[in-house]
Every structure is written in C-alpha cells, then in structure tokens.
Design a protein around this motif. Structure first.
Motif, mmCIF file in Angstrom:
data_model
loop_
_atom_site.group_PDB
_atom_site.id
_atom_site.type_symbol
_atom_site.label_atom_id
_atom_site.label_comp_id
_atom_site.label_asym_id
_atom_site.label_seq_id
_atom_site.Cartn_x
_atom_site.Cartn_y
_atom_site.Cartn_z
ATOM 1 N N PHE A 1 0.830 -1.210 0.000
ATOM 2 C CA PHE A 1 0.000 0.000 0.000
ATOM 3 C C PHE A 1 0.862 1.257 0.000
ATOM 4 N N TYR A 2 1.862 1.289 0.880
ATOM 5 C CA TYR A 2 2.689 2.493 1.014
ATOM 6 C C TYR A 2 3.882 2.497 0.074
ATOM 7 N N ALA A 3 4.397 1.318 -0.293
ATOM 8 C CA ALA A 3 5.568 1.280 -1.162
ATOM 9 C C ALA A 3 5.274 1.883 -2.526
ATOM 10 N N SER A 4 4.053 1.700 -3.031
ATOM 11 C CA SER A 4 3.705 2.295 -4.317
ATOM 12 C C SER A 4 3.726 3.822 -4.233
ATOM 13 N N LEU A 5 3.305 4.366 -3.085
ATOM 14 C CA LEU A 5 3.357 5.818 -2.910
ATOM 15 C C LEU A 5 4.805 6.305 -2.814
ATOM 16 N N PHE A 6 5.642 5.566 -2.095
ATOM 17 C CA PHE A 6 7.056 5.927 -2.023
ATOM 18 C C PHE A 6 7.713 5.825 -3.399
ATOM 19 N N ALA A 7 7.312 4.829 -4.187
ATOM 20 C CA ALA A 7 7.870 4.698 -5.536
ATOM 21 C C ALA A 7 7.477 5.885 -6.403
ATOM 22 N N ALA A 8 6.230 6.346 -6.256
ATOM 23 C CA ALA A 8 5.786 7.511 -7.021
ATOM 24 C C ALA A 8 6.600 8.748 -6.657
ATOM 25 N N VAL A 9 6.879 8.926 -5.368
ATOM 26 C CA VAL A 9 7.695 10.060 -4.935
ATOM 27 C C VAL A 9 9.106 9.935 -5.488
ATOM 28 N N GLY A 10 9.674 8.724 -5.435
ATOM 29 C CA GLY A 10 11.018 8.521 -5.955
ATOM 30 C C GLY A 10 11.124 8.810 -7.438
ATOM 31 N N SER A 11 10.062 8.524 -8.190
ATOM 32 C CA SER A 11 10.102 8.787 -9.634
ATOM 33 C C SER A 11 10.014 10.275 -9.944
ATOM 34 N N ALA A 12 9.429 11.050 -9.018
ATOM 35 C CA ALA A 12 9.263 12.474 -9.270
ATOM 36 C C ALA A 12 10.468 13.295 -8.830
ATOM 37 N N VAL A 13 11.267 12.750 -7.895
ATOM 38 C CA VAL A 13 12.393 13.493 -7.340
ATOM 39 C C VAL A 13 13.628 13.265 -8.201
ATOM 40 N N ASN A 14 14.446 14.295 -8.327
ATOM 41 C CA ASN A 14 15.696 14.174 -9.083
ATOM 42 C C ASN A 14 16.845 13.761 -8.151
ATOM 43 N N GLU A 15 17.568 14.722 -7.595
ATOM 44 C CA GLU A 15 18.676 14.398 -6.701
ATOM 45 C C GLU A 15 18.585 15.137 -5.366
ATOM 46 N N ASP A 16 17.641 16.004 -5.212
ATOM 47 C CA ASP A 16 17.537 16.818 -4.008
ATOM 48 C C ASP A 16 16.831 16.026 -2.907
ATOM 49 N N ALA A 17 17.563 15.768 -1.810
ATOM 50 C CA ALA A 17 16.980 15.002 -0.701
ATOM 51 C C ALA A 17 15.876 15.779 -0.002
ATOM 52 N N GLN A 18 15.970 17.110 0.003
ATOM 53 C CA GLN A 18 14.926 17.915 0.646
ATOM 54 C C GLN A 18 13.601 17.796 -0.095
ATOM 55 N N ASP A 19 13.656 17.711 -1.430
ATOM 56 C CA ASP A 19 12.427 17.497 -2.195
ATOM 57 C C ASP A 19 11.784 16.177 -1.808
ATOM 58 N N ALA A 20 12.614 15.137 -1.663
ATOM 59 C CA ALA A 20 12.077 13.826 -1.276
ATOM 60 C C ALA A 20 11.464 13.878 0.114
ATOM 61 N N GLN A 21 12.106 14.588 1.021
ATOM 62 C CA GLN A 21 11.588 14.686 2.387
ATOM 63 C C GLN A 21 10.252 15.425 2.433
ATOM 64 N N SER A 22 10.149 16.499 1.679
ATOM 65 C CA SER A 22 8.901 17.272 1.680
ATOM 66 C C SER A 22 7.761 16.501 1.032
ATOM 67 N N LEU A 23 8.072 15.704 0.006
ATOM 68 C CA LEU A 23 7.015 14.942 -0.666
ATOM 69 C C LEU A 23 6.585 13.719 0.137
ATOM 70 N N THR A 24 7.504 13.152 0.914
ATOM 71 C CA THR A 24 7.137 11.970 1.712
ATOM 72 C C THR A 24 6.438 12.336 3.019
ATOM 73 N N PHE A 25 6.467 13.606 3.399
ATOM 74 C CA PHE A 25 5.841 14.001 4.662
ATOM 75 C C PHE A 25 4.346 13.665 4.710
ATOM 76 N N PRO A 26 3.556 13.954 3.667
ATOM 77 C CA PRO A 26 2.131 13.559 3.721
ATOM 78 C C PRO A 26 1.921 12.051 3.798
ATOM 79 N N ILE A 27 2.900 11.269 3.293
ATOM 80 C CA ILE A 27 2.762 9.808 3.339
ATOM 81 C C ILE A 27 3.034 9.288 4.744
ATOM 82 N N THR A 28 3.979 9.922 5.435
ATOM 83 C CA THR A 28 4.358 9.433 6.763
ATOM 84 C C THR A 28 3.370 9.829 7.860
ATOM 85 N N ILE A 29 2.567 10.862 7.607
ATOM 86 C CA ILE A 29 1.606 11.300 8.631
ATOM 87 C C ILE A 29 0.637 10.172 9.019
ATOM 88 N N PRO A 30 -0.006 9.458 8.065
ATOM 89 C CA PRO A 30 -0.901 8.358 8.483
ATOM 90 C C PRO A 30 -0.174 7.252 9.226
#
Length: 442
Positions: free
Chosen positions: A318-347
């Motif tokens: 359930f969650y790995a597919s969401l993490f995969a979607a975030v990984g496909s959208a991020v380039n190399e900036d770790a801060q972008d990945a952190q900001s995009l994964t924040f809504p996923i980690t809240i639940p």
C-alpha cells in the motif's frame, strides 16, 4: 517468464546477495541478544550491598528491621557521623531525637549518594519495622501473623477468561496479548518506513543514473514499478523470517543458559523491588516462566502469523507504491524527497499513536475504525488480533479490513503508476504534489 517476474528476480537477488544484507540479517539478532545479555549482566553486577549503621537508643527498630542482599543493617551504639566510614559502613541511620538528629524523622547520612533502589528499600524497611513495632506493643499481636494474613490476601489473583459464541471458556492474558500487539505492530511500523524508503531510493538511483531510460525501452513503467516493489518486499519478508528463526533460537538458548535466580535479581534491580528473598524470587521466576509458556500455548498462532504476513505485505504494498511515485518524481535533491514523503508518513505516525490507545482498549470505536481504514489498518489491526479472533476482532471486521486494504493497494498502485510513468523520465523540474496530480489527470 514474464517481464515483471524478471524484474522481481533481479531486485530480489541483487539485494540478498549483498554482503550488507547478509551481515545485517545475521548480526541484528545477535546484537539484540548481546545487548539484552549485557543489560542483564550490568544490572546484576551493579546491585551494591549497602552497609548501614543504625543508631537507635530506644531499640524501636532492633528486633524488626530486617537485612537483605541490597541493604544490611547493624546496630552500633558508638557509631556517629564522624566514624561510621572508619567502621566500614556506607551510611548511618539516626533515630529521631538522637544525637545530631533533633527532628521527628529518621536521618540517613552518607558521603556518597545511595542508589534510588537503596533509598526506597531503606524507607520501606523503616516503615515496615515501625508498623510491626506498633502492632506488637499496642495491639499485642504477633507481627508474623499479620504478615502471613497479608501474604494470603496478596496471593489471590484473577484468572481472566473469555466466553466465545458457543459458550466455551478460554483463558485470556492481557499482558501477553498487549506484548504481542506491541511487537507485531511495531515490526510493521518499521517495515513501512525502512522498506518504503528503500523503494524510493532505488527508484531515485535508477532515475539519476539514467538506468530507468534503458529499462523502460523494454518494459512498461507500471511493470517496472510493480517488479521493484514486489522484489524489495520479498527481501523484507525473507529478512523478517530469518530474524524470527534466529531470535527464537537465541532467546531459547539464552533462557536456558541464564539461571533463574540471576533473571529474578535483574528483574528486581530494574523494578526497584526488595532483594531479601532470593530463593523465593527464583521460584517465582520459574513459576512465571512456566505460566507464560502455558499461556503461549493458548494463542492461535496460525491466525496470528497468517494475519501478520498479510498485513506485513499489504501495508508494505500500500505504502511502497506511494514511495515509488515520490522517488520517480524526485531528481537528486533530498529535501524534495523529504517534503514529498511528509504527507505519506503522517498516516503511519498517526497509526502508531492510535495503536498505543488500542492496546489499552482493543474494542473501542477508535481502534475498530482505525483497524478497518487502509491507511492505518496494518498497524492498528495487528495490535488487536492477539486479543482474540473472533471475540475481540469479529470476522466481519477482519474480512472488511483485508478487503479494503487490497482495494487500497490497487488504488494506490493505479495512482502511483500514473505518476511513475511521467516522473521517471522527467528531469530538471522541481516536483510538487500539484504537478504530480496533473500527471495523474493526463
């Protein structure tokens, strides 16, 4: 062999053959057992015996103040605050209105601070000694008789039983169910974070290294995403199964090698319990181990293990597919990945908070609905299942929770695939959830 199975095989074998996987899989259980053994050894070794000189001219405590392994008392008439250390004592206890003690309370003098357990032990011993003195002098009753009656009353315990739909009774252990609920829920909680982030980083590495461009020329983006998710999930399941076998074997060997009196002494030191009756505590420890083994035999292990594997895989997918979607959208900036994964980690974080509440009341409305909603069900449901199926968790709740989790996985996979197919080939543009939603609508 289908393209997805080839990707799964590649993701699985490329990770389980790494030295880091082998070392972490073997060393993690060994490290956990070693740390537990070290804690027990250090706890036992750090239990000091405090020698306390007692100055009590009235003799109120002399016949009723018992010594123990942690604190021993000796009544010395010529001891004072200036010579008690020369006589080999670590502290001196002065009765009220005696010498330098002009107050109405006992005074404990020491050069170094005593441990918390020793201080609490001395307070309990004085209180018990004064109580026995008052009973013998004013009530004219033997204090041993009162202690015997208290022991008989304290020995009464409640055996909790549950009544099923057929009217049959079965034993219930709330502490054991709570422990199993905590362990299984936290394992899934850790899995969602560790392996979800592993999927995201794997996608990010393939994207930044331009390997994804080559792979997508042969397979569809959806096939690549599913293969990566399932392959890494199989790695996680393999690692957990190995950990369970190793931890079970090591814990069995550890319990057989460590004497029961040592375990009782460690438990006494950690809980601040009195240490006088060593043999009795050793017997109690052996009795508790036997009771725990008898209670473990009443757990429906096939249901517990089967549900754990289902929610382990279902929550991960359930969650790995969401993490995969975030990984496909991020380039190399770790801060972008952190900001995009924040809504996923809240639940996930919300689920662990609800889980703690559901342990205390597994039949509450909050625990029930949180164990059905897919965003929180993998963690919360596993905290309720050890309390019993179908008495605490009815079949309809378990079935509905599983059905919605499967439907949720299909929905997040479809959503993530729409984002993945565009994001995996998108470079140089800072992603956002608003932009990703546009990719879904294409």
């Amino acid at each position: 062999m289908s393209k997805i199975s080839i990707i799964i095989q590649r993701e699985y074998l490329s990770r389980v053959r790494k030295k880091t996987f082998i070392l972490s899989t073997i060393l993690t259980p060994l490290a956990m057992v070693a740390v537990l053994g070290a804690v027990i050894w250090i706890t036992v070794k750090n239990v000091r015996n405090e020698k306390v000189a007692v100055v009590d001219p009235q003799g109120v405590l002399k016949s009723t103040l018992p010594s123990s392994k942690s604190v021993s008392y000796q009544f010395v008439a010529d001891a004072d605050t200036g010579n008690y250390t020369d006589k080999g004592f670590t502290a001196i206890l002065i009765a009220p209105n005696t010498g330098i003690n002009k107050g109405s309370n006992f005074k404990l003098v020491s050069e170094k601070s005593l441990s918390r357990m020793s201080n609490e032990r001395i307070e309990r011993d004085i209180s018990h000694a004064l109580e026995n003195n008052l009973i013998s002098t004013q009530l004219k009753i033997d204090p041993a008789l009162i202690d015997s009656l208290k022991k008989q009353a304290d020995g009464v315990s409640i055996e909790a039983v549950k009544k099923d739909e057929l009217g049959e009774l079965s034993s219930s252990n709330f502490d054991l169910a709570s422990g199993l609920g905590y362990i299984t829920a936290f394992l899934i909680y850790i899995t969602l974070f560790v392996y979800g982030v592993m999927v995201m980083r794997g996608v990010m590495e393939e994207k930044t290294n331009r390997i994804a461009e080559v792979i997508i020329s042969s397979v569809k983006p959806f096939e690549l995403m599913v293969g990566k998710i399932v392959g890494i999930g199989a790695v996680g399941l393999t690692q957990f199964l190995i950990w369970i076998v190793l931890l079970f074997g090591l814990s069995t060997a550890m319990s057989a090698l460590i004497p029961a009196d040592v375990m009782a002494q460690a438990a006494q030191a950690s809980n601040g319990m009195p240490g006088g009756a060593g043999n009795a505590q050793a017997s109690d420890a052996i009795r508790n181990i036997a009771n725990a083994q008898a209670t473990l035999s009443t757990i429906n292990w096939p249901v517990l293990i089967g549900c754990f594997i289902f929610y382990f895989l279902g929550g991960y997918l359930f969650y790995a597919s969401l993490f995969a979607a975030v990984g496909s959208a991020v380039n190399e900036d770790a801060q972008d990945a952190q900001s995009l994964t924040f809504p996923i980690t809240i639940p996930i974080i919300l689920a662990i908070v609800i889980m703690i509440n559901s342990i205390n009341d597994p039949s509450s409305s909050l625990a029930t609905w949180a164990s059905i909603i897919p965003f929180t069900s993998p963690i919360v449901m596993m905290s309720r299942i050890p309390f019993g199926v179908p008495d605490t968790v009815p079949y309809w709740q378990l079935g509905l929770s599983m059905l919605l989790l499967v439907a949720g996985f299909l929905a997040t996979s479809w959503l993530s695939a729409k984002i993945y197919r565009t994001g995996i080939l998108m470079y140089g543009k800072k992603p956002s959830w608003k932009e990703m939603l546009k990719w879904v609508n294409r």
